[in-house]
Write a protein that holds these residues in place. Structure first.
Motif, PDB file in Angstrom:
ATOM      1  N   SER A 148     -10.189   9.398  -9.088  1.00 19.51           N
ATOM      2  CA  SER A 148      -9.104   9.647  -8.024  1.00 19.51           C
ATOM      3  C   SER A 148      -7.579   9.797  -8.567  1.00 19.51           C
ATOM      4  O   SER A 148      -7.016  10.306  -7.707  1.00 19.51           O
ATOM      5  CB  SER A 148      -9.278   8.334  -7.023  1.00 19.51           C
ATOM      6  OG  SER A 148      -8.898   7.049  -7.804  1.00 19.51           O
ATOM      7  N   ALA A 149      -7.432   9.317  -9.648  1.00 18.64           N
ATOM      8  CA  ALA A 149      -6.074   9.395 -10.116  1.00 18.64           C
ATOM      9  C   ALA A 149      -5.814  10.872 -10.371  1.00 18.64           C
ATOM     10  O   ALA A 149      -4.716  11.574 -10.411  1.00 18.64           O
ATOM     11  CB  ALA A 149      -5.883   8.592 -11.352  1.00 18.64           C
ATOM     12  N   ILE A 150      -6.707  11.600 -11.070  1.00 11.59           N
ATOM     13  CA  ILE A 150      -6.797  12.812 -11.388  1.00 11.59           C
ATOM     14  C   ILE A 150      -6.900  13.727  -9.956  1.00 11.59           C
ATOM     15  O   ILE A 150      -5.807  14.667  -9.815  1.00 11.59           O
ATOM     16  CB  ILE A 150      -7.990  13.406 -12.106  1.00 11.59           C
ATOM     17  CG1 ILE A 150      -8.114  12.806 -13.272  1.00 11.59           C
ATOM     18  CG2 ILE A 150      -7.889  15.014 -12.163  1.00 11.59           C
ATOM     19  CD1 ILE A 150      -6.862  12.821 -14.312  1.00 11.59           C
ATOM     20  N   ALA A 151      -7.469  13.520  -9.022  1.00 10.02           N
ATOM     21  CA  ALA A 151      -7.699  14.051  -7.600  1.00 10.02           C
ATOM     22  C   ALA A 151      -6.143  14.044  -7.091  1.00 10.02           C
ATOM     23  O   ALA A 151      -5.766  14.750  -6.084  1.00 10.02           O
ATOM     24  CB  ALA A 151      -8.482  13.413  -6.534  1.00 10.02           C
ATOM     25  N   ASP A 152      -5.157  13.027  -7.270  1.00  6.55           N
ATOM     26  CA  ASP A 152      -4.069  12.569  -6.605  1.00  6.55           C
ATOM     27  C   ASP A 152      -2.920  13.555  -7.532  1.00  6.55           C
ATOM     28  O   ASP A 152      -1.626  13.204  -6.990  1.00  6.55           O
ATOM     29  CB  ASP A 152      -3.660  11.153  -6.826  1.00  6.55           C
ATOM     30  CG  ASP A 152      -4.572  10.234  -5.690  1.00  6.55           C
ATOM     31  OD1 ASP A 152      -4.901  10.862  -4.874  1.00  6.55           O
ATOM     32  OD2 ASP A 152      -4.600   9.192  -5.909  1.00  6.55           O
ATOM     33  N   LEU A 153      -3.391  14.120  -8.582  1.00  9.37           N
ATOM     34  CA  LEU A 153      -2.171  15.003  -9.006  1.00  9.37           C
ATOM     35  C   LEU A 153      -1.261  15.809  -8.342  1.00  9.37           C
ATOM     36  O   LEU A 153      -1.858  16.256  -7.095  1.00  9.37           O
ATOM     37  CB  LEU A 153      -2.702  15.833  -9.923  1.00  9.37           C
ATOM     38  CG  LEU A 153      -3.352  14.998 -11.502  1.00  9.37           C
ATOM     39  CD1 LEU A 153      -3.964  16.054 -12.181  1.00  9.37           C
ATOM     40  CD2 LEU A 153      -2.365  14.360 -12.190  1.00  9.37           C
ATOM     41  N   ASP A 154      -0.041  15.936  -8.464  1.00  9.12           N
ATOM     42  CA  ASP A 154       0.616  16.725  -7.247  1.00  9.12           C
ATOM     43  C   ASP A 154       0.556  18.375  -7.707  1.00  9.12           C
ATOM     44  O   ASP A 154       1.466  18.837  -8.300  1.00  9.12           O
ATOM     45  CB  ASP A 154       2.196  16.497  -7.726  1.00  9.12           C
ATOM     46  CG  ASP A 154       3.165  17.035  -6.816  1.00  9.12           C
ATOM     47  OD1 ASP A 154       2.629  17.561  -5.745  1.00  9.12           O
ATOM     48  OD2 ASP A 154       4.463  17.052  -7.116  1.00  9.12           O
ATOM     49  N   ARG A 155      -0.589  18.669  -7.246  1.00  2.64           N
ATOM     50  CA  ARG A 155      -0.885  20.091  -7.523  1.00  2.64           C
ATOM     51  C   ARG A 155      -1.381  20.480  -5.903  1.00  2.64           C
ATOM     52  O   ARG A 155      -2.536  20.453  -5.600  1.00  2.64           O
ATOM     53  CB  ARG A 155      -1.926  20.483  -8.412  1.00  2.64           C
ATOM     54  CG  ARG A 155      -1.421  20.176  -9.726  1.00  2.64           C
ATOM     55  CD  ARG A 155      -0.533  21.175 -10.304  1.00  2.64           C
ATOM     56  NE  ARG A 155      -1.301  22.584 -10.384  1.00  2.64           N
ATOM     57  CZ  ARG A 155      -2.106  22.953 -11.366  1.00  2.64           C
ATOM     58  NH1 ARG A 155      -2.266  22.190 -12.346  1.00  2.64           N
ATOM     59  NH2 ARG A 155      -2.581  24.018 -11.183  1.00  2.64           N
ATOM     60  N   SER A 156      -0.587  20.912  -5.156  1.00  2.00           N
ATOM     61  CA  SER A 156      -0.638  21.111  -3.799  1.00  2.00           C
ATOM     62  C   SER A 156      -1.735  22.197  -3.312  1.00  2.00           C
ATOM     63  O   SER A 156      -2.392  22.086  -2.528  1.00  2.00           O
ATOM     64  CB  SER A 156       0.412  21.015  -2.745  1.00  2.00           C
ATOM     65  OG  SER A 156       1.368  22.139  -3.169  1.00  2.00           O
TER      66      SER A 156
END
Length: 690
Positions: free
Chosen positions: A307-315
């Protein structure tokens, strides 16, 4: 009418014995559909990563509750044959087999699909040996600064027994050798849960935390030789058991039980497939496990941390932003005047939760003409504006009554906190009934109108009063000033907070007293309508369909020829499309960006559709052991809208999964995704409800 598996009426016994699918495997097949989304290359990449994380977290909870419950019942000798005809031992073996398959599929999707796709987008999840020397040096410095101080290596020897392994903790099993005595010892190192699951070695290059710890084990065991190390993770029974009949104080009893939860028996151990037989045997012996509880998978373990990878700031790798519509209740209209004029049906997250449900409670708290607010709370967020509004109302001298369900699974601690905070502010806090969970979603506002009369404004919903989940959970809510609904909700709150045996309502069906019977009588009415040549159709949308009495009623309706559409998100024990039993029943499941959470029960009723929405799924726990409510939707436009949702969901062009008679789901790739369609058309509703 209370029903336990294996006890059916004489009529029901005339139906085929194998008419029910197994609920445990059905749940696992639901999680398989989540995994299917993780492998879908048409979805944004980081959303696929999130579905991988959701799959892992879902499976953890399945083992903590469902598998643990099966094991507990077998151990206590009270296990009975299930409704699907399996003995508990057979069921546990089958559940283990399917879970093993799915965990390997999960690891393969991560390794073969997600990792290469992330690498193409310059996001890499690597193992220690794949890092550059400069990255290793930086991580070693990070280890000394942030990780080493919080580690506690625990060795096993005659003076130190095998340590307690907490549930869902990630650990390293380490074998060390004393160079002087040549003695080999086992040690356990717990991976700190409060540190990031994946450490950033360099921009957008990540490594599992346990790899960094493993590389630095010599610093923990100085003067010894590290022979081998392996990651492992255990899952424990974390369901709660509180005897409310003898508990002198439910709040205190639950707090004590929460402390004991972490010591529940182990039901699963996950290990990397590279683990040595010697270390695995030691872990199995010390934890009291057999081979069936061992799950070997390629590393890394604990992919819920993705989930932390999914939250990366890559819109650009996520779903495009979505802003809910405020058209149902615009800012410039008075909410009480609007509800006096007409009912409002809101559909979250397409309609704003903030400007509708939250606004009702906040406006009520601030309105000097409001005398009382009553509300049920099952789950809410840590910074809920609704909690703040209730506190403001109490401090302003209004009567505020809150029914807090402190036994909401895995939210118990948070609910205890909110219960105490509300009590300290002067709210009347009650905990519902002994032996029942209060799961219904109700809010009642009592207001003195300008002419001196009292009017009741109500919200009855399908989802929790949680502003955060309201942005990702699909739910309906009815806001109304209808006098009959107000009377019903008042009576139900009196039932929850006082002591009354009045269970008759005008516009509500309430479990455990009238909900199952109310639905069955309406199913039977559709059956009779069809036999008499009148129009008939049954449409159900729910999260789970397990209750045998409801299913058998649907089978009888299908045998009579009634079309039956079932739209289910998770578990379904009904077998559709069986010749002579369920030929007219179709079952579909829709998964996507939002979690389909609403419950809708619609009956054609010979051309005068009867539609109900509410909190109840069709499971034993909902119908027998919870306080649940369904409210009848009266507005013809609202009924048409809700039935139109079914027509769209059941259309041949709609993306969905189709359930077959043997319990397997087949993906149907239509050209229409219902959630995308609703986002594009979210401004359809006008202020007057048309």
């Amino acid at each position: 009418m209370s029903v336990e598996a294996g006890h059916f009426s004489e009529i029901e016994d005339q139906l085929p014995e194998d008419r029910f699918l197994d609920r445990e495997e059905s749940w696992l097949r639901f999680n398989e559909r989540v995994l299917d989304l993780a492998g879908d290359p048409t979805l944004p990449l980081l959303e696929r990563v999130r579905f991988l994380s959701i799959f892992a977290s879902n499976l953890d909870e399945f083992f903590m509750v469902r598998v643990a419950g099966l094991a507990r019942r077998m151990a206590t000798g009270i296990a009975l044959q299930t409704a699907s005809g399996q003995q508990p031992r057979e069921l546990l073996a089958r559940t283990s087999e399917v879970a093993h398959e799915l965990m390997l599929q999960h690891a393969a999707v991560f390794r073969d699909d997600i990792l290469p796709a992330l690498a193409k987008e310059r996001i890499e999840i690597l193992r220690w040996d794949e890092l550059a020397d400069t990255e290793k040096e930086e991580l070693n410095r990070l280890f000394r600064r942030r990780v080493y101080p919080v580690l506690t290596p625990l060795v096993v020897d005659p003076a130190h027994p095998f340590p307690y392994i907490s549930g869902l903790s990630l650990n390293l099993a380490v074998l060390v050798r004393d160079p002087e005595t040549e003695e080999t010892l086992f040690a356990r190192v717990k991976v700190p849960p409060l540190l990031p699951r994946f450490l950033e070695a360099s921009p957008s290059r990540f490594v599992p935390l346990e790899d960094v710890i493993a590389e630095n084990l010599p610093q923990l065991f100085t003067g010894t030789e590290i022979i081998e190390h392996h990651a492992f993770r255990v899952t424990r029974n974390q369901d709660l058991e509180v005897d409310e009949d003898i508990a002198e104080n439910l709040l205190q009893a639950l707090e004590r039980e929460l402390l004991r939860r972490r010591f529940g028996p182990v039901v699963r151990i996950e290990v990397e497939e590279s683990i040595s037989p010697e270390v695995l045997d030691l872990l199995m012996t010390e934890l009291g496990l057999d081979e069936g509880a061992v799950y070997r998978v390629p590393g890394p373990l604990d992919l819920g941390g993705l989930s932390a990878i999914a939250d990366l700031d890559r819109s650009e790798l996520k779903y495009p932003p979505f802003v809910p519509s405020e058209a149902a209740l615009p800012h410039d209209v008075n909410i009480f005047a609007t509800l006096r004029d007409h009912d409002v049906l809101v559909h979250h997250p397409y309609d704003s939760f903030t400007t509708s449900v939250e606004r009702l409670i906040e406006d009520a708290a601030a309105d000097p003409q409001v005398l009382a607010i009553k509300q049920t709370l099952y789950r809410t967020s840590g910074d809920s504006p609704i909690i703040d509004a209730l506190i403001d109302a109490a401090e302003a001298g209004k009567q505020v009554v809150v029914v807090v369900e402190i036994k909401a699974r895995f939210d118990e601690r948070a609910n205890i906190t909110w219960a105490r905070k509300l009590e300290q502010a002067g709210c009347h806090v009650v905990y519902g009934f002994v032996g029942l969970k209060t799961h219904c979603k109700l809010a009642l506002v009592v207001r003195e109108e300008n002419d001196g009369s009292l009017r009741r404004y109500c919200h009855i919903g399908t989802g929790n009063y949680n502003p955060k989940t309201a942005r990702i959970y699909e739910d309906y809510g009815l806001l109304t000033a209808d006098a009959q609904v107000g009377e019903d909700v008042t009576d139900l709150f009196n039932h929850l907070t006082g002591y009354t045996r009045d269970t008759e309502y005008h516009r509500l069906l309430v479990a455990p007293d009238s909900l199952r019977g109310g639905l069955v009588s309406r199913i039977d009415r559709e059956t009779e309508n069809h036999r008499q040549g009148r129009s008939s159709h049954i449409r159900f949308k729910c999260n789970s369909l397990v209750d045998e009495v409801i299913i058998d009623a649907l089978y009888r309706a299908s045998q009579a020829g009634v079309p039956v559409d079932v739209w289910v998100r998770g578990i379904c024990a009904l077998r559709p499309g069986v010749t002579g039993l369920s030929e007219t029943i179709q079952v579909r499941s829709i998964l996507g960006r939002f979690l389909e959470h609403s419950r809708i029960y619609a009956f054609e009723n010979d051309g005068d559709p009867e539609v109900w929405i509410g909190s109840a799924d069709l499971m034993h726990r909902n119908l027998d052991r919870r306080v649940e409510t369904l409210v009848r939707v009266r507005d013809q436009g609202h009924c048409a809208d809700l039935i139109g949702r079914f027509d769209l969901a059941m259309g041949m062009d709609t993306q969905c999964w189709l359930l077959g008679a043997e319990g397997r789901w087949t993906r149907h790739d239509g050209s229409v995704h219902i959630q995308t369609h609703l986002m594009r058309t979210r401004r359809w509703r006008t202020v007057d409800g048309s």
